[in-house]
Design a protein around this motif. Structure first.
Motif, short mmCIF file in Angstrom:
data_model
loop_
_atom_site.label_atom_id
_atom_site.label_comp_id
_atom_site.label_asym_id
_atom_site.label_seq_id
_atom_site.Cartn_x
_atom_site.Cartn_y
_atom_site.Cartn_z
N LYS A 186 1.40 -1.09 0.00
CA LYS A 186 0.47 0.28 -0.23
C LYS A 186 0.85 1.29 -0.12
O LYS A 186 0.41 2.91 -0.48
N THR A 187 1.73 1.16 0.67
CA THR A 187 3.10 2.82 1.20
C THR A 187 3.43 2.79 -1.16
O THR A 187 3.84 4.29 -0.75
N TYR A 188 3.17 1.76 -1.29
CA TYR A 188 4.19 2.24 -2.80
C TYR A 188 2.89 1.63 -4.44
O TYR A 188 3.21 2.21 -5.37
N GLU A 189 1.55 1.71 -3.32
CA GLU A 189 0.58 1.78 -4.39
C GLU A 189 0.35 2.74 -5.12
O GLU A 189 -0.20 3.39 -6.16
N VAL A 190 0.76 4.64 -4.71
CA VAL A 190 0.20 4.85 -5.25
C VAL A 190 1.58 6.44 -5.93
O VAL A 190 2.67 5.76 -6.02
N GLN A 191 1.46 6.46 -7.45
CA GLN A 191 2.11 6.68 -8.68
C GLN A 191 2.98 8.28 -8.10
O GLN A 191 2.46 9.04 -7.96
N MET A 192 4.34 8.27 -7.95
CA MET A 192 4.48 9.18 -8.02
C MET A 192 4.87 10.32 -9.34
O MET A 192 6.06 9.73 -9.88
N VAL A 193 4.60 11.03 -9.75
CA VAL A 193 5.21 11.47 -11.15
C VAL A 193 6.44 13.00 -10.53
O VAL A 193 5.96 13.79 -9.88
N ALA A 194 7.47 12.86 -11.17
CA ALA A 194 8.68 13.65 -10.61
C ALA A 194 8.07 15.18 -12.11
O ALA A 194 7.50 14.61 -13.29
N MET A 195 8.73 15.76 -10.92
CA MET A 195 8.07 17.56 -12.30
C MET A 195 9.56 17.95 -12.94
O MET A 195 10.09 17.83 -12.61
N SER A 196 9.22 18.28 -13.63
CA SER A 196 9.95 18.65 -15.01
C SER A 196 10.81 19.97 -14.51
O SER A 196 11.95 19.52 -14.34
N ASN A 197 10.19 20.99 -14.26
CA ASN A 197 10.63 21.68 -14.38
C ASN A 197 10.95 22.07 -12.19
O ASN A 197 9.14 22.19 -12.16
N LYS A 198 11.83 23.05 -12.31
CA LYS A 198 11.81 24.06 -11.11
C LYS A 198 10.14 25.08 -11.02
O LYS A 198 9.46 25.22 -10.59
N GLU A 199 9.70 25.61 -12.19
CA GLU A 199 8.77 26.55 -12.22
C GLU A 199 7.25 25.81 -12.48
O GLU A 199 6.61 26.64 -11.11
N ASP A 200 7.49 24.48 -11.98
CA ASP A 200 6.31 23.81 -11.80
C ASP A 200 6.02 23.94 -10.48
O ASP A 200 4.63 23.23 -10.24
N TRP A 201 6.88 23.63 -9.58
CA TRP A 201 7.02 23.89 -8.41
C TRP A 201 5.86 24.94 -7.40
O TRP A 201 5.30 26.03 -7.80
N SER A 202 4.71 24.71 -6.79
CA SER A 202 4.40 25.31 -5.68
C SER A 202 4.35 25.28 -4.53
O SER A 202 4.49 24.74 -3.33
N VAL A 203 5.28 26.48 -4.26
CA VAL A 203 5.86 27.10 -2.05
C VAL A 203 4.85 28.01 -2.07
O VAL A 203 5.13 28.88 -2.67
#
Length: 87
Positions: free
Chosen positions: A38-55
């Motif tokens: 269950k821990t690894y059930e959710v797929q994680m998608v890497a972000m391509s650019n730093k501009e896509d980050w929401s901080v």
């Protein structure tokens, strides 16, 4: 049992002495294979650019200071006083 809910070695030995071969009921549910899956059930998608980050704004405004003390290399000195023996 330890805090991570895996039985100690002596607990397993006692269970073996009592001819209990199924020790999995004595483990926490968090240590069982189904929980790991269950821990690894959710797929994680890497972000391509730093501009896509929401901080959040408060993260940018937070000031992080360096540590006040720097730990010196080597073994620390003992702080106890040695007792003088009378002869």
């Amino acid at each position: 049992m330890k805090l991570d809910k895996i039985p100690y070695a002596h607990t397993i030995t006692i269970l073996n002495n009592k001819n209990i071969t199924e020790i999995h009921p004595y483990y926490s549910d968090y240590c069982k294979p189904a929980a790991l899956a269950k821990t690894y059930e959710v797929q994680m998608v890497a972000m391509s650019n730093k501009e896509d980050w929401s901080v959040s704004k408060f993260v940018f405004e937070e000031i992080v200071l360096s540590p006040r003390y720097q730990r010196m290399p080597g073994r620390p000195r003992k702080r106890r006083e040695k007792i003088q023996m009378k002869r």
